[in-house]
Write a protein that holds these residues in place. Structure first.
Motif, PDB file in Angstrom:
ATOM      1  N   LEU A  59       0.809  -1.226   0.000  1.00  0.00           N
ATOM      2  CA  LEU A  59       0.000   0.000   0.000  1.00  0.00           C
ATOM      3  C   LEU A  59       0.841   1.274   0.000  1.00  0.00           C
ATOM      4  CD1 LEU A  59      -2.711  -1.152   2.555  1.00  0.00           C
ATOM      5  CD2 LEU A  59      -3.027  -0.789   0.092  1.00  0.00           C
ATOM      6  N   GLY A  60       2.154   1.140   0.233  1.00  0.00           N
ATOM      7  CA  GLY A  60       3.020   2.313   0.240  1.00  0.00           C
ATOM      8  C   GLY A  60       2.828   3.195   1.465  1.00  0.00           C
ATOM      9  N   VAL A  61       2.477   2.575   2.597  1.00  0.00           N
ATOM     10  CA  VAL A  61       2.350   3.310   3.857  1.00  0.00           C
ATOM     11  C   VAL A  61       3.309   2.698   4.866  1.00  0.00           C
ATOM     12  CG1 VAL A  61      -0.049   3.998   3.472  1.00  0.00           C
ATOM     13  CG2 VAL A  61       0.428   1.900   4.712  1.00  0.00           C
ATOM     14  N   ARG A  62       3.624   3.456   5.905  1.00  0.00           N
ATOM     15  CA  ARG A  62       4.495   2.955   6.964  1.00  0.00           C
ATOM     16  C   ARG A  62       3.632   2.415   8.101  1.00  0.00           C
ATOM     17  NH1 ARG A  62       7.955   7.362   9.158  1.00  0.00           N
ATOM     18  NH2 ARG A  62       5.883   8.162   9.517  1.00  0.00           N
ATOM     19  N   ILE A  63       4.158   1.458   8.819  1.00  0.00           N
ATOM     20  CA  ILE A  63       3.442   0.931   9.982  1.00  0.00           C
ATOM     21  C   ILE A  63       3.170   2.068  10.964  1.00  0.00           C
ATOM     22  CG2 ILE A  63       3.638  -0.578  11.996  1.00  0.00           C
ATOM     23  CD1 ILE A  63       4.928  -2.647  10.166  1.00  0.00           C
ATOM     24  N   ASP A  64       4.136   2.981  11.123  1.00  0.00           N
ATOM     25  CA  ASP A  64       3.946   4.136  12.009  1.00  0.00           C
ATOM     26  C   ASP A  64       2.720   4.954  11.609  1.00  0.00           C
ATOM     27  OD1 ASP A  64       6.212   3.395  13.356  1.00  0.00           O
ATOM     28  OD2 ASP A  64       7.466   5.024  12.596  1.00  0.00           O
ATOM     29  N   ASP A  65       2.467   5.056  10.294  1.00  0.00           N
ATOM     30  CA  ASP A  65       1.304   5.815   9.834  1.00  0.00           C
ATOM     31  C   ASP A  65       0.001   5.148  10.256  1.00  0.00           C
ATOM     32  OD1 ASP A  65       2.975   7.662   8.581  1.00  0.00           O
ATOM     33  OD2 ASP A  65       2.938   6.575   6.673  1.00  0.00           O
ATOM     34  N   LEU A  66       0.011   3.832  10.322  1.00  0.00           N
ATOM     35  CA  LEU A  66      -1.185   3.102  10.732  1.00  0.00           C
ATOM     36  C   LEU A  66      -1.413   3.198  12.245  1.00  0.00           C
ATOM     37  CD1 LEU A  66      -0.834  -0.188   8.645  1.00  0.00           C
ATOM     38  CD2 LEU A  66      -2.242   1.815   8.131  1.00  0.00           C
ATOM     39  N   LEU A  67      -0.337   3.345  13.025  1.00  0.00           N
ATOM     40  CA  LEU A  67      -0.428   3.303  14.484  1.00  0.00           C
ATOM     41  C   LEU A  67      -0.471   4.668  15.163  1.00  0.00           C
ATOM     42  CD1 LEU A  67       2.120   0.422  15.175  1.00  0.00           C
ATOM     43  CD2 LEU A  67      -0.376   0.312  15.269  1.00  0.00           C
ATOM     44  N   ARG A  68      -0.162   5.725  14.437  1.00  0.00           N
ATOM     45  CA  ARG A  68      -0.094   7.044  15.076  1.00  0.00           C
ATOM     46  C   ARG A  68      -1.444   7.444  15.646  1.00  0.00           C
ATOM     47  NH1 ARG A  68      -2.882   9.869  11.601  1.00  0.00           N
ATOM     48  NH2 ARG A  68      -2.605   9.601   9.408  1.00  0.00           N
ATOM     49  N   GLU A  69      -1.385   8.239  16.686  1.00  0.00           N
ATOM     50  CA  GLU A  69      -2.607   8.774  17.293  1.00  0.00           C
ATOM     51  C   GLU A  69      -3.264   9.726  16.300  1.00  0.00           C
ATOM     52  OE1 GLU A  69      -4.227   8.255  20.216  1.00  0.00           O
ATOM     53  OE2 GLU A  69      -2.809   6.643  20.627  1.00  0.00           O
ATOM     54  N   PRO A  70      -4.586   9.799  16.299  1.00  0.00           N
ATOM     55  CA  PRO A  70      -5.237  10.761  15.412  1.00  0.00           C
ATOM     56  C   PRO A  70      -4.856  12.181  15.829  1.00  0.00           C
ATOM     57  CG  PRO A  70      -6.868   9.455  16.620  1.00  0.00           C
ATOM     58  CD  PRO A  70      -5.519   9.028  17.079  1.00  0.00           C
ATOM     59  N   PRO A  71      -4.742  13.096  14.872  1.00  0.00           N
ATOM     60  CA  PRO A  71      -4.365  14.468  15.225  1.00  0.00           C
ATOM     61  C   PRO A  71      -5.456  15.124  16.067  1.00  0.00           C
ATOM     62  CG  PRO A  71      -4.991  14.322  12.912  1.00  0.00           C
ATOM     63  CD  PRO A  71      -4.990  12.926  13.445  1.00  0.00           C
ATOM     64  N   ASP A  72      -5.038  15.985  16.956  1.00  0.00           N
ATOM     65  CA  ASP A  72      -5.970  16.746  17.782  1.00  0.00           C
ATOM     66  C   ASP A  72      -6.300  18.031  17.030  1.00  0.00           C
ATOM     67  OD1 ASP A  72      -7.386  18.173  19.663  1.00  0.00           O
ATOM     68  OD2 ASP A  72      -5.952  17.841  21.284  1.00  0.00           O
ATOM     69  N   PRO A  73      -7.532  18.221  16.584  1.00  0.00           N
ATOM     70  CA  PRO A  73      -7.870  19.389  15.774  1.00  0.00           C
ATOM     71  C   PRO A  73      -8.071  20.667  16.588  1.00  0.00           C
ATOM     72  CG  PRO A  73      -9.812  18.063  16.101  1.00  0.00           C
ATOM     73  CD  PRO A  73      -8.659  17.313  16.746  1.00  0.00           C
ATOM     74  N   ARG A  74      -8.059  20.527  17.922  1.00  0.00           N
ATOM     75  CA  ARG A  74      -8.313  21.713  18.743  1.00  0.00           C
ATOM     76  C   ARG A  74      -7.153  22.690  18.669  1.00  0.00           C
ATOM     77  NH1 ARG A  74      -9.937  18.255  23.896  1.00  0.00           N
ATOM     78  NH2 ARG A  74      -8.158  17.166  23.039  1.00  0.00           N
ATOM     79  N   VAL A  75      -7.488  23.960  18.608  1.00  0.00           N
ATOM     80  CA  VAL A  75      -6.493  25.021  18.599  1.00  0.00           C
ATOM     81  C   VAL A  75      -6.232  25.401  20.056  1.00  0.00           C
ATOM     82  CG1 VAL A  75      -5.993  27.392  17.864  1.00  0.00           C
ATOM     83  CG2 VAL A  75      -7.262  25.842  16.342  1.00  0.00           C
ATOM     84  N   ARG A  76      -4.997  25.224  20.480  1.00  0.00           N
ATOM     85  CA  ARG A  76      -4.638  25.495  21.877  1.00  0.00           C
ATOM     86  C   ARG A  76      -3.473  26.463  21.937  1.00  0.00           C
ATOM     87  NH1 ARG A  76      -5.530  20.014  25.246  1.00  0.00           N
ATOM     88  NH2 ARG A  76      -7.403  19.374  24.174  1.00  0.00           N
TER      89      ARG A  76
END
Length: 183
Positions: A59-76
């Motif tokens: 698929l041309g993706v890294r295992i890290d890409d599959l396991l990373r936490e979803p980004p937090d969209p909140r502006v802090r």
């Protein structure tokens, strides 16, 4: 549960669909059964390196890409106070366009006009904004918007009648001047 493990299945599915492959096509290329891949994608099968390595390679993706936490969209980001203004960031720091909620204090006179590269857009939430643009004064009230080329001499302030709140969108160079100062 390991970081991001619950997201592996949906991310695998998205990568497969992004390639335009069916479950059967990817399973065959990876040397596994369609049911195993289906259960991986639906979260019914535990992901293991043995299963993920061939899939990520195809698929041309890294295992890290599959396991990373979803980004937090909140502006802090910190609210800034400068020259009587309150500047609240509304976008993430590295967004391509910067947006702020700015509260201007009441002012009986306009600040000295400035000129710099960029463009600016603002929407008045409350109060009245005095926009001096290329020698002309424009009063912009709640519910109105303005857009202009910042290479024209301009200054923005509230009127003497009271404070005003705006949502401002800046190009990168306009953001630097208006929220961090000319220096």
């Amino acid at each position: 549960m390991a970081a991001g493990i619950e997201h592996v299945g949906p991310r695998l599915r998205a990568a497969r669909q992004g390639r335009g492959w069916t479950l059967a096509e990817l399973a065959e290329r990876a040397g596994m059964s369609t049911s195993t891949l289906s259960r991986l994608e639906s979260g019914q099968r535990q992901a293991s390196l043995e299963l993920l390595v061939p899939l990520t390679g195809l698929l041309g993706v890294r295992i890290d890409d599959l396991l990373r936490e979803p980004p937090d969209p909140r502006v802090r980001r910190r609210v800034q106070r400068r020259e009587g203004m309150t500047v609240a960031p509304l976008t993430l720091e590295h967004s391509p366009v910067q947006t702020y909620k700015i509260t201007f204090p009441a002012a009986s006179v306009s600040p000295e006009p400035r000129v710099h590269d960029g463009s600016e857009w603002f929407f008045v939430l409350s109060g009245v904004i005095r926009l001096e643009l290329d020698g002309a004064e424009h009063l912009i009230g709640a519910g109105e918007a303005a857009e202009f080329d910042t290479r024209l001499p301009h200054s923005i302030s509230a009127t003497a009648a009271g404070p005003a709140e705006v949502v401002s969108i800046f190009s990168a160079s306009g953001e630097r001047i208006h929220t961090r100062g000319a220096g």
